[in-house]
Write an enzyme that holds these catalytic residues in place. Structure first.
Site, mmCIF file in Angstrom:
data_model
loop_
_atom_site.group_PDB
_atom_site.id
_atom_site.type_symbol
_atom_site.label_atom_id
_atom_site.label_comp_id
_atom_site.label_asym_id
_atom_site.label_seq_id
_atom_site.Cartn_x
_atom_site.Cartn_y
_atom_site.Cartn_z
ATOM 1 N N GLU A 228 4.376 10.410 -3.024
ATOM 2 C CA GLU A 228 3.595 11.501 -2.419
ATOM 3 C C GLU A 228 3.801 11.581 -0.912
ATOM 4 O O GLU A 228 4.031 10.567 -0.253
ATOM 5 C CB GLU A 228 2.094 11.273 -2.657
ATOM 6 N N CYS B 187 1.450 12.710 6.538
ATOM 7 C CA CYS B 187 1.049 11.390 6.045
ATOM 8 C C CYS B 187 2.151 10.914 5.103
ATOM 9 O O CYS B 187 2.379 11.500 4.045
ATOM 10 C CB CYS B 187 -0.292 11.455 5.331
ATOM 11 N N CYS C 122 1.958 0.457 -5.031
ATOM 12 C CA CYS C 122 1.359 -0.433 -4.038
ATOM 13 C C CYS C 122 0.791 -1.668 -4.720
ATOM 14 O O CYS C 122 0.132 -1.567 -5.762
ATOM 15 C CB CYS C 122 0.250 0.310 -3.283
ATOM 16 N N CYS D 74 -6.376 -2.417 -3.427
ATOM 17 C CA CYS D 74 -7.698 -2.076 -2.890
ATOM 18 C C CYS D 74 -8.529 -1.398 -3.978
ATOM 19 O O CYS D 74 -8.059 -0.459 -4.643
ATOM 20 C CB CYS D 74 -7.558 -1.177 -1.670
ATOM 21 N N CYS E 133 -8.974 2.561 -4.217
ATOM 22 C CA CYS E 133 -7.802 3.384 -3.910
ATOM 23 C C CYS E 133 -6.975 3.697 -5.154
ATOM 24 O O CYS E 133 -6.676 2.808 -5.957
ATOM 25 C CB CYS E 133 -6.942 2.660 -2.879
ATOM 26 N N CYS F 161 -5.272 9.211 -1.842
ATOM 27 C CA CYS F 161 -3.906 8.686 -1.775
ATOM 28 C C CYS F 161 -3.485 8.125 -3.130
ATOM 29 O O CYS F 161 -4.187 7.304 -3.717
ATOM 30 C CB CYS F 161 -3.842 7.606 -0.702
#
Length: 347
Positions: free
Chosen positions: A91, A104, A111, A115, A118, A337
């Protein structure tokens, strides 16, 4: 074949001189063609010799990601799902502020930071993005902006998308140097921000790079008790270690950091949390960016009430901390995100 966008200027100079017997100025010529003139065909570069064009066509390419899916918010925010050469998706987002167009950028496919709040962590890291792929994110956004008006372009970049930038340190640093170079994108250092969730070795290394590029740290909690539940990275690098790295960065780089702080209802948004946060960062130059949460239906976390957000800001301000509430963008599309990519992968 080598992607020409992978090379910052000094590395391209070295490569062309050592492997292809070219003069140093050839790299500058190429940089001006691909970044200033946005030429994507070696054959159209009029001051390059035919012999060197043959080398370029045989050894290099100018490949960029493809737009796989595009979302446009009513506020003008654009979110793209880009398809990379190996079929992976990533993205990138364009946000429009009154001071400029902010990109961004993602730095990894997936990832591993995990977290809890997220969407990026829904899909684990598959690989780092190359410098060329990050450059491609900007080139594609610039193409979209140019279609709206001849002089429109990305003016600010935040490396805050999917991935942990300091987990892909070398590629990210090459990328930001291309952003900042006058023959590259020529974006001012103060208009570029790299964000980390708290990899202290990366912060210390970054402090010694001699860059004026901004550093942001995803903090999201005033103590280890809360942060350990929200951010697994805190189990490896606790807040004391993180703050030591911040002080080191301030001393070495002479720059302040921005602490990113997502407000989660009933988790980290109480007045006592704000008081503890103010005490934590006292004595540093740090600035706090409070972020209203974009809820994700698969997760339990909720957005803080507006009154809680403003009370948190007021408590910080009265404690002598410089803080603001981040303006929201794209709330009517997949704003969080990693959300758009996760939805596509699920389908």
């Amino acid at each position: 074949m080598k992607n020409i966008y992978n090379y910052r200027l000094d590395k391209l100079e070295k490569l062309l001189m050592e492997e292809y017997g070219q003069k140093k100025y050839r790299a500058t010529q190429l940089f001006k063609w691909i970044y200033e003139k946005r030429c994507s065909d070696f054959n159209q570069m009029s001051d390059i010799s035919l012999k060197f064009k043959e080398v370029l066509n045989n050894e290099f390419n100018l490949n960029k990601p493809e737009i796989f899916k595009k979302q446009v918010s009513k506020d003008g925010t654009i979110k793209l799902l880009l398809k990379l050469e190996d079929g992976e998706m990533v993205e990138t987002v364009l946000m429009r502020y009154n001071y400029g167009n902010v990109a961004c950028v993602s730095s990894e496919v997936g990832c591993n930071m995990g977290c809890a709040f997220c969407a990026s962590g829904f899909l684990k890291k598959k690989r780092d993005l190359t410098t060329a792929e990050m450059v491609g994110e900007i080139l594609i956004l610039d193409e979209l902006l140019k279609s709206e008006g001849e002089n429109k372009k990305v003016t600010h970049v935040v490396v805050m998308g999917t991935g942990e930038p300091f987990d892909n340190y070398d590629n990210v640093l090459d990328f930001v140097r291309i952003l900042n170079h006058p023959y590259g994108f020529a974006i001012g250092a103060r208009h570029i921000t790299v964000s980390t969730c708290g990899l202290t070795e990366g912060i210390r290394k970054y402090a010694n790079e001699g860059l004026q590029i901004n550093l942001a740290i995803s903090l999201h909690a005033p103590n280890d008790q809360i942060r350990n539940k929200l951010m697994p990275i805190s189990l490896k690098y606790n807040i004391e270690e993180l703050m030591d790295a911040v002080r080191y960065y301030e001393k070495q780089a002479g720059r302040r950091v921005t602490f990113e702080y997502i407000l989660l209802k009933g988790i980290n948004d109480r007045k006592e949390d704000a008081i503890e946060l103010a005490k934590l960062i006292k004595g540093t130059l740090a600035y706090v960016n409070l972020i209203p949460y974009n809820p994700i239906k698969e997760l339990i976390y909720q957005r803080s009430d507006e009154s809680s957000v403003h009370n948190f800001l007021d408590t910080l301000t009265k404690s002598g901390v410089t803080a603001t509430i981040r303006k929201e963008f794209g709330t009517d599309i997949d704003a969080a995100c990693g959300q758009l990519r996760a939805k596509n992968e699920k389908k």
